[in-house]
Design a protein around this motif. Sequence first.
Motif, mmCIF file in Angstrom:
data_model
loop_
_atom_site.group_PDB
_atom_site.id
_atom_site.type_symbol
_atom_site.label_atom_id
_atom_site.label_comp_id
_atom_site.label_asym_id
_atom_site.label_seq_id
_atom_site.Cartn_x
_atom_site.Cartn_y
_atom_site.Cartn_z
ATOM 1 N N ASN A 1 -25.799 -48.752 -53.609
ATOM 2 C CA ASN A 1 -25.542 -47.322 -53.535
ATOM 3 C C ASN A 1 -24.953 -46.841 -54.857
ATOM 4 N N ASP B 1 -29.249 -43.821 -54.089
ATOM 5 C CA ASP B 1 -29.329 -45.251 -53.827
ATOM 6 C C ASP B 1 -30.266 -45.849 -54.865
ATOM 7 N N LEU C 1 -30.191 -40.409 -51.523
ATOM 8 C CA LEU C 1 -29.432 -41.136 -50.521
ATOM 9 C C LEU C 1 -30.222 -41.295 -49.222
ATOM 10 N N THR D 1 -34.601 -44.895 -49.647
ATOM 11 C CA THR D 1 -35.187 -46.064 -50.313
ATOM 12 C C THR D 1 -36.441 -46.510 -49.554
#
Length: 183
Positions: free
Chosen positions: A44, A50, A175, A178
Amino acid sequence: MAFDRAEMDEMVERWLQANRDAEKAGDWRPLAEFYAEDATYGWNYGPNDDFMAVGRDEIRDFAIGYEMDGLDGWTYPYQSWVIDEKSGDMIGFWKQMYDGKRPDGTQYGLEGIQGSWFKYGGNFQFVWQRDFFDYGNVIALFMEMMKNGDLSEGMKGRMDRVANAKEPLPGWYPLGKTPVPFW
């Protein structure tokens, strides 16, 4: 799937030596050989971003290449390991230290707890790695170094690259977005 504890202990020793070699060379890319071909590696980057590398090539090129470029003079000495041979979980706690000194003579280093959670896959390879560290402390340390005029040229270039990026850097994702889940 259970793993042989002696093999996992040997993996740690191989990993530690390879890390020491990488730190001396200022190039962490050779560590990519410790990951399975389809391994993932993520962490993170604070409240908005991320990082995730998918596959050994991205791990080599982005996670331990591009992301580590400019960190010459930094070491990551491991302090302790927790190993579970039944699950393949391996957690290594490390410190992030810089070889430069503050004006008061103390060494620069990241405060808080830092570490890596690895999933061992056998054959001396990790199938994933997740790093954890206090991003706020990273920012505070880099700002202190900047104020004191102790940032290396590589560090300045690295910070400029992030600050001036017009689009997401390789491996950076909003955030929670991913391509591979963290857990």
